[in-house]
Design a protein around this motif. Sequence first.
Motif, PDB file in Angstrom:
ATOM      1  N   THR A   1       0.832  -1.202   0.000  1.00 40.07           N
ATOM      2  CA  THR A   1       0.000   0.000   0.000  1.00 40.07           C
ATOM      3  C   THR A   1       0.867   1.253   0.000  1.00 40.07           C
ATOM      4  OG1 THR A   1      -1.770  -1.147   1.174  1.00 40.07           O
ATOM      5  CG2 THR A   1      -1.805   1.259   1.216  1.00 40.07           C
ATOM      6  N   MET A   2       1.869   1.298   0.879  1.00 37.69           N
ATOM      7  CA  MET A   2       2.760   2.454   0.917  1.00 37.69           C
ATOM      8  C   MET A   2       3.548   2.581  -0.381  1.00 37.69           C
ATOM      9  SD  MET A   2       2.423   4.261   3.642  1.00 37.69           S
ATOM     10  CE  MET A   2       1.482   4.099   5.174  1.00 37.69           C
ATOM     11  N   ALA A   3       3.971   1.464  -0.929  1.00 36.23           N
ATOM     12  CA  ALA A   3       4.752   1.496  -2.169  1.00 36.23           C
ATOM     13  C   ALA A   3       3.959   2.113  -3.309  1.00 36.23           C
ATOM     14  CB  ALA A   3       5.198   0.083  -2.544  1.00 36.23           C
ATOM     15  N   THR A   4       2.691   1.714  -3.426  1.00 38.74           N
ATOM     16  CA  THR A   4       1.860   2.161  -4.549  1.00 38.74           C
ATOM     17  C   THR A   4       1.295   3.556  -4.334  1.00 38.74           C
ATOM     18  OG1 THR A   4       1.225  -0.151  -4.915  1.00 38.74           O
ATOM     19  CG2 THR A   4      -0.105   1.539  -5.995  1.00 38.74           C
ATOM     20  N   ASP A   5       0.858   3.837  -3.107  1.00 37.39           N
ATOM     21  CA  ASP A   5       0.063   5.043  -2.861  1.00 37.39           C
ATOM     22  C   ASP A   5       0.881   6.243  -2.367  1.00 37.39           C
ATOM     23  OD1 ASP A   5      -1.920   3.305  -3.488  1.00 37.39           O
ATOM     24  OD2 ASP A   5      -2.834   3.228  -1.513  1.00 37.39           O
ATOM     25  N   LEU A   6       2.108   6.020  -1.915  1.00 38.09           N
ATOM     26  CA  LEU A   6       2.898   7.130  -1.384  1.00 38.09           C
ATOM     27  C   LEU A   6       4.324   7.161  -1.948  1.00 38.09           C
ATOM     28  CD1 LEU A   6       3.066   9.551   0.469  1.00 38.09           C
ATOM     29  CD2 LEU A   6       3.666   8.010   2.362  1.00 38.09           C
ATOM     30  N   VAL A   7       5.020   6.052  -1.875  1.00 36.78           N
ATOM     31  CA  VAL A   7       6.406   6.036  -2.355  1.00 36.78           C
ATOM     32  C   VAL A   7       6.461   6.315  -3.854  1.00 36.78           C
ATOM     33  CG1 VAL A   7       8.502   4.652  -2.598  1.00 36.78           C
ATOM     34  CG2 VAL A   7       7.104   4.454  -0.520  1.00 36.78           C
ATOM     35  N   SER A   8       5.594   5.653  -4.610  1.00 37.40           N
ATOM     36  CA  SER A   8       5.594   5.816  -6.067  1.00 37.40           C
ATOM     37  C   SER A   8       5.314   7.248  -6.519  1.00 37.40           C
ATOM     38  CB  SER A   8       4.568   4.860  -6.690  1.00 37.40           C
ATOM     39  OG  SER A   8       4.252   5.238  -8.006  1.00 37.40           O
ATOM     40  N   PRO A   9       4.221   7.892  -6.046  1.00 36.12           N
ATOM     41  CA  PRO A   9       4.002   9.268  -6.500  1.00 36.12           C
ATOM     42  C   PRO A   9       5.108  10.226  -6.050  1.00 36.12           C
ATOM     43  CG  PRO A   9       2.375   8.651  -4.833  1.00 36.12           C
ATOM     44  CD  PRO A   9       3.079   7.401  -5.244  1.00 36.12           C
ATOM     45  N   TYR A  10       5.677   9.983  -4.868  1.00 31.47           N
ATOM     46  CA  TYR A  10       6.786  10.823  -4.432  1.00 31.47           C
ATOM     47  C   TYR A  10       7.964  10.689  -5.387  1.00 31.47           C
ATOM     48  CZ  TYR A  10      10.703  12.618  -1.765  1.00 31.47           C
ATOM     49  OH  TYR A  10      11.817  13.334  -1.388  1.00 31.47           O
ATOM     50  N   LEU A  11       8.355   9.460  -5.670  1.00 34.65           N
ATOM     51  CA  LEU A  11       9.522   9.219  -6.518  1.00 34.65           C
ATOM     52  C   LEU A  11       9.301   9.743  -7.936  1.00 34.65           C
ATOM     53  CD1 LEU A  11      12.305   7.973  -6.950  1.00 34.65           C
ATOM     54  CD2 LEU A  11      11.183   5.756  -7.333  1.00 34.65           C
ATOM     55  N   LEU A  12       8.140   9.460  -8.508  1.00 38.90           N
ATOM     56  CA  LEU A  12       7.876   9.909  -9.875  1.00 38.90           C
ATOM     57  C   LEU A  12       7.879  11.431  -9.968  1.00 38.90           C
ATOM     58  CD1 LEU A  12       7.136   9.131 -12.784  1.00 38.90           C
ATOM     59  CD2 LEU A  12       4.726   9.195 -12.097  1.00 38.90           C
ATOM     60  N   THR A  13       7.275  12.084  -8.997  1.00 41.12           N
ATOM     61  CA  THR A  13       7.208  13.547  -9.034  1.00 41.12           C
ATOM     62  C   THR A  13       8.594  14.168  -8.952  1.00 41.12           C
ATOM     63  OG1 THR A  13       5.028  13.472  -7.974  1.00 41.12           O
ATOM     64  CG2 THR A  13       6.176  15.581  -7.956  1.00 41.12           C
ATOM     65  N   VAL A  14       9.416  13.671  -8.052  1.00 39.42           N
ATOM     66  CA  VAL A  14      10.763  14.233  -7.905  1.00 39.42           C
ATOM     67  C   VAL A  14      11.607  13.964  -9.149  1.00 39.42           C
ATOM     68  CG1 VAL A  14      12.878  14.143  -6.536  1.00 39.42           C
ATOM     69  CG2 VAL A  14      10.667  14.113  -5.390  1.00 39.42           C
ATOM     70  N   LEU A  15      11.468  12.783  -9.730  1.00 41.53           N
ATOM     71  CA  LEU A  15      12.231  12.466 -10.935  1.00 41.53           C
ATOM     72  C   LEU A  15      11.815  13.335 -12.120  1.00 41.53           C
ATOM     73  CD1 LEU A  15      12.317   8.566 -10.709  1.00 41.53           C
ATOM     74  CD2 LEU A  15      14.276  10.114 -10.465  1.00 41.53           C
ATOM     75  N   LEU A  16      10.544  13.731 -12.159  1.00 40.05           N
ATOM     76  CA  LEU A  16      10.053  14.558 -13.272  1.00 40.05           C
ATOM     77  C   LEU A  16      10.169  16.054 -12.991  1.00 40.05           C
ATOM     78  CD1 LEU A  16       6.846  12.606 -14.389  1.00 40.05           C
ATOM     79  CD2 LEU A  16       9.144  12.515 -15.365  1.00 40.05           C
ATOM     80  N   LEU A  17      10.760  16.405 -11.862  1.00 36.30           N
ATOM     81  CA  LEU A  17      10.849  17.814 -11.477  1.00 36.30           C
ATOM     82  C   LEU A  17      11.517  18.686 -12.552  1.00 36.30           C
ATOM     83  CD1 LEU A  17      10.127  19.797  -9.262  1.00 36.30           C
ATOM     84  CD2 LEU A  17      12.277  19.236  -8.109  1.00 36.30           C
ATOM     85  N   PRO A  18      12.594  18.253 -13.220  1.00 41.30           N
ATOM     86  CA  PRO A  18      13.181  19.104 -14.270  1.00 41.30           C
ATOM     87  C   PRO A  18      12.200  19.433 -15.389  1.00 41.30           C
ATOM     88  CG  PRO A  18      14.737  17.396 -13.631  1.00 41.30           C
ATOM     89  CD  PRO A  18      13.433  17.054 -12.971  1.00 41.30           C
ATOM     90  N   ALA A  19      11.393  18.468 -15.797  1.00 42.86           N
ATOM     91  CA  ALA A  19      10.417  18.717 -16.868  1.00 42.86           C
ATOM     92  C   ALA A  19       9.285  19.616 -16.378  1.00 42.86           C
ATOM     93  CB  ALA A  19       9.849  17.401 -17.395  1.00 42.86           C
ATOM     94  N   LEU A  20       8.922  19.496 -15.108  1.00 39.80           N
ATOM     95  CA  LEU A  20       7.902  20.379 -14.542  1.00 39.80           C
ATOM     96  C   LEU A  20       8.427  21.808 -14.434  1.00 39.80           C
ATOM     97  CD1 LEU A  20       6.644  17.968 -11.739  1.00 39.80           C
ATOM     98  CD2 LEU A  20       5.287  18.722 -13.693  1.00 39.80           C
ATOM     99  N   LYS A  21       9.674  21.966 -14.029  1.00 40.85           N
ATOM    100  CA  LYS A  21      10.273  23.297 -13.981  1.00 40.85           C
ATOM    101  C   LYS A  21      10.327  23.925 -15.374  1.00 40.85           C
ATOM    102  CE  LYS A  21      13.335  22.535  -9.995  1.00 40.85           C
ATOM    103  NZ  LYS A  21      14.760  22.461  -9.565  1.00 40.85           N
TER     104      LYS A  21
END
Length: 473
Positions: free
Chosen positions: A297-317
């Motif tokens: 549950t933590m892997a899918t619902d919290l860890v995953s969105p955190y990791l994906l968002t931080v990894l995509l931060l350059p494209a969001l900027k």
Amino acid sequence: MTNQWRITKTIDTDQPADRLFDYLSRWDNVVEWDPTAFFGRKLSPGEPAVGSRFVITLRFGWRPVPMTYTIVRMERPRLLELEGRGAHFRALDHIRLTDTASGCRLTYEVVIRFDRHQNPVASRIGRYLFDRYARTTIRRLQRMIDGSASPPALSPVTRMADRAILPGLIGFTRLGHILGKRRRPVASALYVGRTMVLTGGTSGIGRAAARELVHRGANLVVVGRDGEKLKGLLDELGRLKNGGWIETERADLSLMAEVRRLADRLMRRHKRIDVLINNAGALFNRYGQTDEGVERTMATDLVSPYLLTVLLLPALKAAGSARVVNVASGGMYTQGMRAGMLDAEPADYDGPTAYARAKRGLVMLTEDWGNRWADFGIGAHAMHPGWVDTPGLEASLPAFHRQVAPLLRTPEQGADTIVWLAASPDAQRASGRFWLDRKIRATHVFRHTANSGKDRRDLIRALDTLTGMAAKT
């Protein structure tokens, strides 16, 4: 008594002239911003051009007024003229756009010419209504493209209703959507051409959001785990004639390695991402770990969105004015979240509790990102879709599903605030907040769920350690 009416209105908008011109040249969009229009359809194939025809039905006073409009002059992105014909009158809509330092100025002139002489009394009444409708229409158009004069805020009444619990719970049902669906409307022009990434988009709320976003003109990347469902979605939405484009990505977001590979593919293909919607989630009633040793549950619902968002931060900027939309749940009202809860013991595990804690954690991340990333032009928003009739709800909470089935929202109703947050100018002026039905809601009902800035920082440090992202955030 003159046999014509004329009115001219001018507004200054933050939108570039080409975006606004393209929106207005699709005259069937008039139903979005003209409260007198309740039906619109483009009759001519292809992109709008001189000669393109539209059928529009207006409501003037108490009568429906069918009209056929034709583009008679078009100089993109500066000038647009349309001629409309009704039963006993003609309308000429003249729209001119000029650049300003912050966007463009729209000058809108409408001339109504009648085929026969008007009764003086009826003409005065009609002219009064025409003036009133014109003022309302131009104000509505400006609100839809630039947002309201005042930014959204959590009202004392809403805070009291949320904390009284029962009124708040009633708002989770389809009644809440009915009351809020017309709140702070957004022009479809603000979706067109923008690159958006949506996780968990193959069924339920996610699929409904995908359908609406593409229909409004977004360029959408849908991430899912099931290849057949992704193909079905691509076949369905790829046939839309007047929407944006869609592509799909297959990934198991419960695994950090797959999240990293997904982010790498997205970054290679898309130098800028305007919107990231973290919708994927699951509730597991039995304890289990992923192959990487993280509770599911933590892997899918919290860890995953955190990791994906931080990894995509350059494209969001790179987008300049991007936004992150985190799909949470009303269940988070029952739980607090601390860093030590990321790794629950099997004996202490309870599925709904773990799900509520993960969603609480997602709201905590939203609050932190809303503050930290404001200087990058990135808005962060969390939302609650309400109680929605989805296969996931029926499978994970069958007893609850049976008890409240008549009150549940449709997936389309649950997706409404997701779609709204993806483009609303008003939402971007209230980053870091929690939304339900296009309205800011309280994040805490019970004292034991409260968290501090230190709690949020501790959670982020724990997520950094788990994902190896300490140097990125």
